[in-house]
Design an enzyme around this catalytic site. Structure first.
Site, short mmCIF file in Angstrom:
data_model
loop_
_atom_site.label_atom_id
_atom_site.label_comp_id
_atom_site.label_asym_id
_atom_site.label_seq_id
_atom_site.Cartn_x
_atom_site.Cartn_y
_atom_site.Cartn_z
CB SER A 148 -0.94 0.01 1.22
OG SER A 148 -0.20 0.01 2.43
CG ASP A 197 -0.87 7.40 7.11
OD1 ASP A 197 -1.51 6.69 6.32
OD2 ASP A 197 0.19 7.04 7.65
CD GLN A 237 -5.61 -6.11 2.87
OE1 GLN A 237 -6.59 -6.28 3.56
NE2 GLN A 237 -5.66 -5.44 1.73
CG ASP A 282 4.81 0.16 8.27
OD1 ASP A 282 4.50 -1.04 8.32
OD2 ASP A 282 3.99 1.07 8.07
#
Length: 327
Positions: free
Chosen positions: A8, A12, A173, A257
């Site tokens: 993705s 944000d 996901q 991340d």
């Protein structure tokens, strides 16, 4: 080692709520929830899992290849990423849809409620990883991070066809994946990334026991927040790398991340996985001091000092050479 990061790419919208979500929830009314929280702060930041990981890798001099789908509104974001060392030439630009949006509210206890609009991300399933390899040459690793589910499966299968090692990071996901998709994403991964909660969800989605997952992947990396990181593999006992102590967390968004960026950089440099995990933990702690997922900056001396202070000198020799490119 050249790394491609698929997943993705988003904007944000991060808000803070000066109360506690739990105080607004009625336990006997959870089947009919209608709530509004008055936010006292809004920050609009660049984000998306693949872009966040690529940003961290770019700062460390890895030069990652970002692979994902965006809208025509992406151009300022593209320039930002390129300035920070990210190859964006394999990003697909939609002619109809906007770049994905992540809207997240964080309360004073660091609990979060979020909504994600996929937008152009649904077109990621049309990206041909083989064409990316043709453009950039041989890839040492493809990081398959959260994305359109069909795109994630397509990229994973392409890695097997092309003979390119891949890392699986289904994380956000997992809740949307069917059993066949979840198994397809995990089976054969050189590295598997989840947090502690997602570990249980992954077992439920795949229908596999932990031992079976470990037989199918090289190493399972489980982030546990303040409890550090566990490294699991079928051929050795579990290893734990402690987290870096952080006083006064500013914003937890994107900390996973940042960890992945540090860990993958260590893999690219060929350092022992324990040292890669230590670097990942230090990047995660650095990101916690900033609002937004791509606002932190990396400087050589503070990084080295934090590694030494938290973990001792064991990994310094492995890492310091590769950190010399930082200011």
């Amino acid at each position: 080692m050249r790394i491609a990061v698929t997943g993705s790419i988003a904007t944000d919208h991060l808000m803070t709520f000066n109360g506690c979500f739990r105080d607004q929830l009625l336990t006997d009314r959870l089947d009919h929830v209608s709530l509004s929280f008055l936010a006292d702060r809004l920050d609009v930041r660049r984000g998306g899992v693949a872009a966040n990981i690529s940003f961290g890798l770019g700062q460390l001099g890895i030069g990652p290849v970002l692979v994902g789908a965006v809208g025509a509104d992406f151009e300022p974001y593209r320039l930002w990423l390129k300035r920070h060392g990210v190859d964006t030439d394999s990003v697909r630009v939609s002619e109809q849809l906007h770049t994905a949006r992540f809207v997240c509210t964080t309360d004073r206890m660091q609990n979060q409620i979020a909504t994600f609009y996929a937008g152009a991300m649904v077109e990621a399933r049309q990206i041909d990883l083989g064409a990316v390899v043709e453009r950039v040459g041989r890839l040492g690793l493809v990081m398959v991070s959260p994305d359109d589910p069909d795109a994630m499966v397509r990229h994973t299968r392409a890695c097997r066809t092309l003979g390119v090692p891949f890392a699986a990071d289904p994380s956000q996901q997992l809740a949307t994946l069917g059993r066949a998709q979840a198994r397809d994403l995990v089976d054969g991964a050189r590295w598997l990334f989840t947090n502690a909660y997602e570990s249980g969800l992954l077992l439920e989605r795949t229908g596999w026991a932990e031992e079976e997952v470990l037989r199918r992947v090289g190493c399972w990396v489980v982030t546990q927040g303040a409890d550090g990181v566990r490294l699991l593999a079928a051929d050795r006992p579990p290893r734990t790398v402690p987290a870096v102590d952080v006083v006064g967390v500013v914003d937890p968004t994107g900390v996973g991340d940042a960890f992945r960026a540090g860990f993958l950089a260590g893999l690219a440099w060929g350092v022992p996985e324990k040292c890669a995990a230590q670097l990942g933990c230090v990047l995660a702690a650095t990101a916690l001091d900033y609002v937004g997922t791509q606002e932190y900056r990396l400087y050589r001396e503070p990084l080295v000092a934090q590694i030494r202070r938290t973990y001792g000198v064991g990994c310094i020799a492995h890492l310091v050479t590769h950190l010399r490119g930082l200011r």
